[in-house]
Write a protein that holds these residues in place. Structure first.
Motif, short mmCIF file in Angstrom:
data_model
loop_
_atom_site.label_atom_id
_atom_site.label_comp_id
_atom_site.label_asym_id
_atom_site.label_seq_id
_atom_site.Cartn_x
_atom_site.Cartn_y
_atom_site.Cartn_z
N THR A 1 0.83 -1.21 0.00
CA THR A 1 0.00 0.00 0.00
C THR A 1 0.86 1.25 0.00
N GLU A 2 1.84 1.30 0.90
CA GLU A 2 2.71 2.47 0.99
C GLU A 2 3.54 2.65 -0.28
N LEU A 3 4.05 1.55 -0.82
CA LEU A 3 4.90 1.62 -2.01
C LEU A 3 4.13 2.17 -3.21
N TYR A 4 2.92 1.69 -3.42
CA TYR A 4 2.14 2.17 -4.56
C TYR A 4 1.70 3.62 -4.37
N LEU A 5 1.43 4.02 -3.14
CA LEU A 5 1.13 5.42 -2.87
C LEU A 5 2.33 6.30 -3.21
N GLU A 6 3.51 5.85 -2.83
CA GLU A 6 4.73 6.60 -3.12
C GLU A 6 4.95 6.77 -4.62
N HIS A 7 4.44 5.82 -5.40
CA HIS A 7 4.60 5.89 -6.85
C HIS A 7 3.42 6.55 -7.54
N GLY A 8 2.56 7.21 -6.77
CA GLY A 8 1.53 8.05 -7.34
C GLY A 8 0.23 7.36 -7.70
N TRP A 9 0.04 6.12 -7.25
CA TRP A 9 -1.20 5.40 -7.55
C TRP A 9 -2.33 5.84 -6.63
N GLN A 10 -3.54 5.70 -7.13
CA GLN A 10 -4.72 5.70 -6.26
C GLN A 10 -4.79 4.32 -5.62
N VAL A 11 -4.96 4.27 -4.31
CA VAL A 11 -4.99 2.98 -3.62
C VAL A 11 -6.28 2.85 -2.82
N ILE A 12 -6.98 1.75 -3.06
CA ILE A 12 -8.17 1.39 -2.29
C ILE A 12 -7.74 0.25 -1.37
N ALA A 13 -7.55 0.57 -0.10
CA ALA A 13 -7.00 -0.39 0.87
C ALA A 13 -8.11 -1.00 1.70
N CYS A 14 -8.16 -2.32 1.72
CA CYS A 14 -9.23 -3.03 2.43
C CYS A 14 -8.65 -3.91 3.53
N CYS A 15 -9.31 -3.90 4.65
CA CYS A 15 -9.02 -4.82 5.75
C CYS A 15 -10.24 -4.85 6.65
N ARG A 16 -10.25 -5.74 7.61
CA ARG A 16 -11.47 -5.89 8.41
C ARG A 16 -11.78 -4.63 9.23
N PHE A 17 -10.75 -4.04 9.85
CA PHE A 17 -10.99 -2.90 10.73
C PHE A 17 -9.97 -1.80 10.45
N PRO A 18 -10.17 -1.01 9.40
CA PRO A 18 -9.19 0.02 9.06
C PRO A 18 -8.93 1.02 10.19
N GLY A 19 -9.97 1.37 10.93
CA GLY A 19 -9.80 2.34 12.01
C GLY A 19 -8.93 1.85 13.15
N SER A 20 -8.72 0.54 13.22
CA SER A 20 -7.87 -0.05 14.26
C SER A 20 -6.48 -0.39 13.71
N ALA A 21 -6.15 0.14 12.55
CA ALA A 21 -4.84 -0.10 11.92
C ALA A 21 -4.07 1.23 11.92
N PRO A 22 -3.30 1.52 12.97
CA PRO A 22 -2.69 2.85 13.10
C PRO A 22 -1.76 3.23 11.95
N HIS A 23 -0.98 2.28 11.45
CA HIS A 23 -0.05 2.62 10.36
C HIS A 23 -0.82 2.95 9.08
N LEU A 24 -1.90 2.23 8.84
CA LEU A 24 -2.73 2.51 7.67
C LEU A 24 -3.40 3.88 7.81
N MET A 25 -3.84 4.22 9.00
CA MET A 25 -4.46 5.52 9.23
C MET A 25 -3.45 6.65 9.07
N THR A 26 -2.20 6.40 9.44
CA THR A 26 -1.15 7.40 9.22
C THR A 26 -0.97 7.66 7.73
N LEU A 27 -0.98 6.60 6.94
CA LEU A 27 -0.88 6.76 5.49
C LEU A 27 -2.09 7.52 4.94
N LYS A 28 -3.25 7.24 5.49
CA LYS A 28 -4.47 7.91 5.01
C LYS A 28 -4.39 9.41 5.27
N ASN A 29 -3.80 9.80 6.40
CA ASN A 29 -3.64 11.22 6.71
C ASN A 29 -2.59 11.88 5.83
N ARG A 30 -1.66 11.07 5.31
CA ARG A 30 -0.55 11.60 4.51
C ARG A 30 -0.90 11.68 3.02
#
Length: 235
Positions: A19-48
């Motif tokens: 997810t982070e690598l493709y974001l760094e390369h300018g892609w639109q990323v639709i990231a799925c997991c059971r509980f996104p709000g409980s995934a702190p590193h994913l939420m950090t990426l979402k804020n960035r």
């Protein structure tokens, strides 16, 4: 057109690294997991990254898969990475196989990827119609290779990935006419919750290798089983 990736199991490990690598390369990323709000590193990426959206998705919930596909019906998807996986019990011997746990692993590792492919093929077709060659990429494992199995055991996880490989091979044939490639990927032995701390490579190394394989994938590799270094693996 900015390319779009949809990835499952994006909350940690290889999924998070991809997810982070493709974001760094300018892609639109639709990231799925059971509980996104409980995934702190994913939420950090979402804020960035404004190019990241997250969706709660349990891949064993087929109604939820159908709903997400409907929700994204107007979105061309150039790459869909089925990364969500379940190892199941460890340390058991022949005669101790937990068949209920086996069914759980098959639901996540084998059945869910096909259900996702069935519902999201129209999204990849949209990308194909715009001149791209979309890819269904499935995180498999070398332990699902029958020719490589020299140690036995691991009945649950091995069989789920071997069955997944059969699914992928059929998809590569059935979706070829739609301009969609399907590929089985071995990410290496990676330092994750599943792979353990003694694994040989970190998640960044695996993700970078996998992206290079996908970036350089050819028609002749459609339906193949390839590791993160670009090497073919025997079935």
């Amino acid at each position: 057109m900015t390319p779009t990736l949809l990835i499952t199991g994006a909350n940690r490990g290889i999924g998070l690294a991809l997810t982070e690598l493709y974001l760094e390369h300018g892609w639109q990323v639709i990231a799925c997991c059971r509980f996104p709000g409980s995934a702190p590193h994913l939420m950090t990426l979402k804020n960035r990254y404004a190019t990241l959206t997250t969706h709660g998705l349990d891949v064993t919930d087929h109604t939820a898969i159908q709903h997400l596909a409907s929700q994204l019906s107007d979105t061309p998807i150039h790459l869909l990475i089925n990364n969500a996986g379940l190892y199941g019990p460890k340390g058991y011997q022949f005669g101790e196989v937990d068949t209920a746990a086996w069914r759980d692993v098959l639901e996540v590792n084998t059945i869910a990827p096909l259900v996702i492919a069935e519902h999201f093929t129209p999204h990849l077709e949209k990308a194909s119609q715009s001149g791209h060659t979309p890819i269904f990429a499935f995180l498999s494992s070398k332990v699902g290779s029958m020719s490589d199995n020299q140690s036995g055991g691991g009945y649950i996880y091995r069989s789920s990935k071997a069955a997944l490989n059969a699914v992928i091979k059929s998809l590569s044939i059935d979706l070829r006419s739609k301009g969609i490639r399907s590929i089985a990927l071995h990410p290496g032995w990676v330092q994750t919750h599943m792979g353990g701390p003694n694994a040989l490579i970190d998640t960044a190394t695996s993700a970078q290798g996998l992206k290079h394989v996908l970036d350089t994938l050819t028609d002749s590799q459609n339906g193949n089983f390839i590791d993160y270094q670009g090497q073919d693996i025997g079935w």
